[in-house]
Design an enzyme around this catalytic site. Structure first.
Site, PDB file in Angstrom:
ATOM      1  N   HIS A   1      19.549 -68.348 -12.942  1.00 38.13           N
ATOM      2  CA  HIS A   1      20.919 -67.982 -12.576  1.00 38.13           C
ATOM      3  C   HIS A   1      21.436 -68.829 -11.407  1.00 38.13           C
ATOM      4  CE1 HIS A   1      20.309 -64.150 -14.770  1.00 38.13           C
ATOM      5  NE2 HIS A   1      19.200 -63.988 -14.102  1.00 38.13           N
TER       6      HIS A   1
HETATM    7  C1  BDR Z   1      21.273 -62.523  -9.855  1.00 37.36           C
HETATM    8  O1  BDR Z   1      20.601 -61.403  -9.319  1.00 37.36           O
HETATM    9  C2  BDR Z   1      19.427 -61.795  -8.657  1.00 37.36           C
HETATM   10  O2  BDR Z   1      18.348 -61.022  -9.055  1.00 37.36           O
HETATM   11  C3  BDR Z   1      19.252 -63.259  -8.905  1.00 37.36           C
HETATM   12  O3  BDR Z   1      18.739 -63.894  -7.753  1.00 37.36           O
HETATM   13  C4  BDR Z   1      20.627 -63.741  -9.231  1.00 37.36           C
HETATM   14  O4  BDR Z   1      21.337 -64.116  -8.077  1.00 37.36           O
HETATM   15  C5  BDR Z   1      21.195 -62.459 -11.366  1.00 37.36           C
HETATM   16  O5  BDR Z   1      21.762 -61.268 -11.832  1.00 37.36           O
END
Ligand code: BDR
Ligand code: CA
Length: 371
Positions: A284
């Site tokens: 992500h």
């Molecule tokens: C986002 O949530 C976190 O767990 C990850 O680092 C990312 O920023 C994904 O939903």
């Protein structure tokens, strides 16, 4: 793929191309494709100056490494926030990661330890109890600067009006706090690139993506701020899933960044194999950073995005309108005073990522981390 900006970039991409092709013939480095016959092309563009607001976090770690190893970006500061794990872990993790990357020159500090109005929900089940997959790294010797996150961001933005992009890859509490206390600063921020939200369902609830779920009220302030936003949400980030072969590649290369990234992601993949959703390995946050390095990675579309803050089951949901009319829920029959007619015009407040080129992304990520 765009041409290299600088000689340094060209050299680093070339080295990465050679290394990557030797270690991992299946992956063709992005640089190898780019530079055939175009080695001296240079736009001379200055690196983009960014502040990373983050909750490291396994994918935050990869994103920070990517940013710190990319000459197209100049990281002016890193500010930590509670999210994947509490602030008393995300801040030392940010310090550790910068130290591993040999970037002790970057000011780092902590911000909000809790969301604006809610209890903190963490994601240790994905990121491990220490936020770095449970991998033990030494205590950082780097210390945070004395300013708080909002003070540091505010000072840098005011000293460089229009010059600093914020890359927000955690819950938006620090940025929301800043904008709430100093709304005027919005006009000095040229862009916020947000990892968060989704137009196609959530990952912590059916409706909400984690970062927006943790602090929907802060997210709403940011989405209502008028600052040009880019939303890199689950619609694209769940399409870039790190694979075993990428981790092997990281593990084989003997540089501190590649080694640390390999350990963190190996631990995360093992966690995924223990039955948690395969998207725990989604890149992500690195994709969000990468979109600033290579703008052609993502297809963006104008949307008007509202953040749900009232819902019993939907708080943190991002509701995207691609055209008018932009209507809220129907007013209750006994609403007093009566609700005004809905706005029939369309005012996009964000460019939302709706398409991604995963191969191009992984070529970039791998070449930068293993060079
Ligand atoms: C986002 O949530 C976190 O767990 C990850 O680092 C990312 O920023 C994904 O939903
Ligand atoms: Ca994050």
């Amino acid at each position: 793929m765009k041409p290299p900006h600088t000689r340094r970039e060209f050299l680093s991409r070339s080295a990465a191309a050679v290394l990557s092709s030797k270690l991992f013939p299946g992956i063709e480095s992005a640089s190898a494709k780019t530079h055939s016959g175009n080695a001296v092309a240079s736009s001379g563009a200055a690196p983009r100056r960014i502040i990373i607001d983050t909750d490291p976090g396994v994918d935050d770690a990869m994103a920070i490494f990517l940013a710190l190893r990319s000459p197209e970006l100049k990281v002016e500061a890193i500010t930590a926030v509670s999210g994947n794990v509490p602030l008393d872990l995300t801040l030392p993790n940010a310090l550790r990661l910068a130290e591993i990357a040999g970037r002790t020159d970057i000011p780092i500090t902590g911000g909000a330890s809790v969301p604006l109005v809610r209890r903190l929900i963490t994601a240790k089940y994905v990121h491990g109890s220490n936020g770095l997959g449970g991998v033990d790294f030494p205590e950082p010797s780097l210390k945070p600067v004395a300013e708080t996150a909002t003070q540091l961001i505010s000072r840098l933005v005011r000293a460089n009006p229009g010059g600093i992009t914020i890359v927000a890859i955690g819950p938006l509490t620090n940025i929301g706090t800043l904008l709430r206390s100093d709304p005027e600063i919005a006009r000095l921020i040229p862009q916020i690139v947000i990892m968060g939200g989704s137009l196609s369902g959530g990952n912590i609830t059916p409706a909400a993506e984690f970062n927006l779920y943790v602090d929907p009220e802060a997210a709403r302030i940011v989405f209502d701020s008028g600052i040009p936003l880019t939303m890199v949400g689950l619609d694209v980030t769940e399409k870039v899933l790190l694979r075993e072969e990428h981790i092997v590649m990281l593990e084989r290369v003997q540089n501190p960044v590649s080694q640390a990234a390999g350990k963190i992601m190996r631990a995360t993949l093992n966690r995924a194999h223990r039955g948690i959703d395969a998207t725990v390995i989604a890149m992500h946050d690195p994709l969000t950073v990468a979109s600033l390095i290579d703008p052609q990675l993502l297809k963006l579309q104008d949307y008007y995005v509202e953040v749900e803050t009232e819902g019993e089951f939907t708080a943190g949901m991002t509701v995207g309108y691609a055209h008018a009319p932009v209507r809220p829920s129907a007013p209750r029959a006994n609403a007093n005073p009566p609700q005004p007619d809905p706005d029939s015009s369309f005012h996009p407040n964000a460019k939302v990522a709706v398409g991604v080129d995963p191969d191009r992304f992984f070529n970039l990520l791998m070449s930068r981390l293993t060079s």
